[in-house]
Design a protein around this motif. Sequence first.
Motif, PDB file in Angstrom:
ATOM      1  N   VAL A   1       0.844  -1.194   0.000  1.00  0.00           N
ATOM      2  CA  VAL A   1       0.000   0.000   0.000  1.00  0.00           C
ATOM      3  C   VAL A   1       0.878   1.242   0.000  1.00  0.00           C
ATOM      4  N   GLY A   2       0.544   2.211  -0.877  1.00  0.00           N
ATOM      5  CA  GLY A   2       1.340   3.429  -0.986  1.00  0.00           C
ATOM      6  C   GLY A   2       0.655   4.664  -0.443  1.00  0.00           C
ATOM      7  N   ASN A   3      -0.514   4.504   0.170  1.00  0.00           N
ATOM      8  CA  ASN A   3      -1.206   5.645   0.778  1.00  0.00           C
ATOM      9  C   ASN A   3      -1.812   5.182   2.099  1.00  0.00           C
ATOM     10  N   LYS A   4      -2.871   5.836   2.542  1.00  0.00           N
ATOM     11  CA  LYS A   4      -3.486   5.432   3.809  1.00  0.00           C
ATOM     12  C   LYS A   4      -4.938   4.987   3.617  1.00  0.00           C
ATOM     13  N   LEU A   5      -5.244   4.532   2.408  1.00  0.00           N
ATOM     14  CA  LEU A   5      -6.605   4.069   2.142  1.00  0.00           C
ATOM     15  C   LEU A   5      -6.739   2.580   2.410  1.00  0.00           C
ATOM     16  N   SER A   6      -7.922   2.193   2.861  1.00  0.00           N
ATOM     17  CA  SER A   6      -8.274   0.787   3.057  1.00  0.00           C
ATOM     18  C   SER A   6      -9.419   0.424   2.121  1.00  0.00           C
ATOM     19  N   CYS A   7      -9.570  -0.862   1.859  1.00  0.00           N
ATOM     20  CA  CYS A   7     -10.637  -1.343   0.970  1.00  0.00           C
ATOM     21  C   CYS A   7     -12.006  -0.798   1.409  1.00  0.00           C
ATOM     22  N   THR A   8     -12.230  -0.791   2.728  1.00  0.00           N
ATOM     23  CA  THR A   8     -13.545  -0.424   3.253  1.00  0.00           C
ATOM     24  C   THR A   8     -13.898   1.042   3.025  1.00  0.00           C
ATOM     25  N   HIS A   9     -12.924   1.879   2.665  1.00  0.00           N
ATOM     26  CA  HIS A   9     -13.223   3.284   2.414  1.00  0.00           C
ATOM     27  C   HIS A   9     -14.063   3.470   1.154  1.00  0.00           C
ATOM     28  N   CYS A  10     -13.887   2.594   0.173  1.00  0.00           N
ATOM     29  CA  CYS A  10     -14.727   2.642  -1.032  1.00  0.00           C
ATOM     30  C   CYS A  10     -15.815   1.576  -0.994  1.00  0.00           C
ATOM     31  N   HIS A  11     -15.502   0.422  -0.419  1.00  0.00           N
ATOM     32  CA  HIS A  11     -16.455  -0.682  -0.290  1.00  0.00           C
ATOM     33  C   HIS A  11     -16.993  -0.620   1.144  1.00  0.00           C
ATOM     34  N   ILE A  12     -18.083   0.137   1.319  1.00  0.00           N
ATOM     35  CA  ILE A  12     -18.530   0.602   2.632  1.00  0.00           C
ATOM     36  C   ILE A  12     -18.786  -0.563   3.606  1.00  0.00           C
ATOM     37  N   ASN A  13     -18.447  -0.305   4.874  1.00  0.00           N
ATOM     38  CA  ASN A  13     -18.710  -1.266   5.960  1.00  0.00           C
ATOM     39  C   ASN A  13     -18.253  -2.674   5.615  1.00  0.00           C
ATOM     40  N   SER A  14     -16.971  -2.791   5.340  1.00  0.00           N
ATOM     41  CA  SER A  14     -16.360  -4.099   5.045  1.00  0.00           C
ATOM     42  C   SER A  14     -16.951  -4.760   3.811  1.00  0.00           C
ATOM     43  N   GLY A  15     -17.413  -3.927   2.867  1.00  0.00           N
ATOM     44  CA  GLY A  15     -17.938  -4.454   1.608  1.00  0.00           C
ATOM     45  C   GLY A  15     -19.316  -5.059   1.695  1.00  0.00           C
ATOM     46  N   THR A  16     -20.120  -4.601   2.681  1.00  0.00           N
ATOM     47  CA  THR A  16     -21.417  -5.243   2.948  1.00  0.00           C
ATOM     48  C   THR A  16     -22.631  -4.378   2.613  1.00  0.00           C
ATOM     49  N   VAL A  17     -22.448  -3.160   2.100  1.00  0.00           N
ATOM     50  CA  VAL A  17     -23.576  -2.238   1.938  1.00  0.00           C
ATOM     51  C   VAL A  17     -24.054  -2.212   0.483  1.00  0.00           C
ATOM     52  N   PRO A  18     -25.288  -2.635   0.208  1.00  0.00           N
ATOM     53  CA  PRO A  18     -25.826  -2.512  -1.149  1.00  0.00           C
ATOM     54  C   PRO A  18     -25.767  -1.056  -1.619  1.00  0.00           C
ATOM     55  N   GLY A  19     -25.256  -0.842  -2.826  1.00  0.00           N
ATOM     56  CA  GLY A  19     -25.099   0.511  -3.342  1.00  0.00           C
ATOM     57  C   GLY A  19     -23.827   1.181  -2.875  1.00  0.00           C
ATOM     58  N   GLY A  20     -23.079   0.533  -1.968  1.00  0.00           N
ATOM     59  CA  GLY A  20     -21.813   1.062  -1.468  1.00  0.00           C
ATOM     60  C   GLY A  20     -20.638   0.256  -1.994  1.00  0.00           C
ATOM     61  N   ILE A  21     -20.708  -0.129  -3.269  1.00  0.00           N
ATOM     62  CA  ILE A  21     -19.711  -0.981  -3.936  1.00  0.00           C
ATOM     63  C   ILE A  21     -19.443  -2.250  -3.114  1.00  0.00           C
ATOM     64  N   PRO A  22     -20.491  -3.039  -2.829  1.00  0.00           N
ATOM     65  CA  PRO A  22     -20.300  -4.221  -1.989  1.00  0.00           C
ATOM     66  C   PRO A  22     -19.472  -5.295  -2.691  1.00  0.00           C
ATOM     67  N   MET A  23     -18.847  -6.136  -1.875  1.00  0.00           N
ATOM     68  CA  MET A  23     -18.059  -7.250  -2.393  1.00  0.00           C
ATOM     69  C   MET A  23     -18.893  -8.518  -2.533  1.00  0.00           C
TER      70      MET A  23
END
Length: 236
Positions: free
Chosen positions: A56-78
């Motif tokens: 990682v080259g910055n301070k971003l985590s996956c959950t910052h774009c994929h909301i709440n550990s990737g669990t939110v519909p409409g929040g780029i879920p996994m």
Amino acid sequence: SANTLRATQEPAAAPAPAKTWTPPDIATIPQGPVGDSIRLGLQIFNDTPKYAARYVGNKLSCTHCHINSGTVPGGIPMVGLPGIFPMYRDREKEVVTFEERIQQCFQRSENGHRVPNNGPEMVALVAYTQWLSKDQMTGHAFPGRGIPPIPEMNGDKDRGSQVYTQYCVTCHGADGAGKPPAIPAVWGPDAYNQGAGMYGIPKMAQFIRQNMPQTSPGSLTPQQAYDVAAYIHFMP
């Protein structure tokens, strides 16, 4: 029989309303090596610079774009993603694997480096998303996949500056640096790079409209979302 006749004359019951998806309980992650990998994947997802520091080259985590550990519909879920890859991607003009798509996030959104496909970090991220997707039908996209579209508009960065000051500055700061690891940077050295999906104004506007501000998601108009996305886009 009379009962059969009566049954055929009665109107069919209305279909049950679609059940709102609820993520599986973390407590149900199994014990043993596979469960350990799933738990590591969740840790990497929620604090990527800590648990996958080499990549990682910055301070971003996956959950910052994929909301709440990737669990939110409409929040780029996994949810359901492992079951729809390999997938043709127009950007790459080729069929890519799920692992390759994760690689692109490390390189672009996290401004970092490729992760070995057979390394513990990649295996853990795949294990976590498969566990999250365990009740989904393979080959069918999750109904809440991605971000709901909004009409394309012209964003005005000057208006966007005012929107940012009113709705975003409390969390993301006047300098756009956020408060890592909880709140992501939206520009500057700790943010995503120009290859990231969130770099594009339409994509960011959709994300903002659906998911921000976190205290009241969906409260901004599409125009406000486009304006503030334009403002962020033109910051360094």
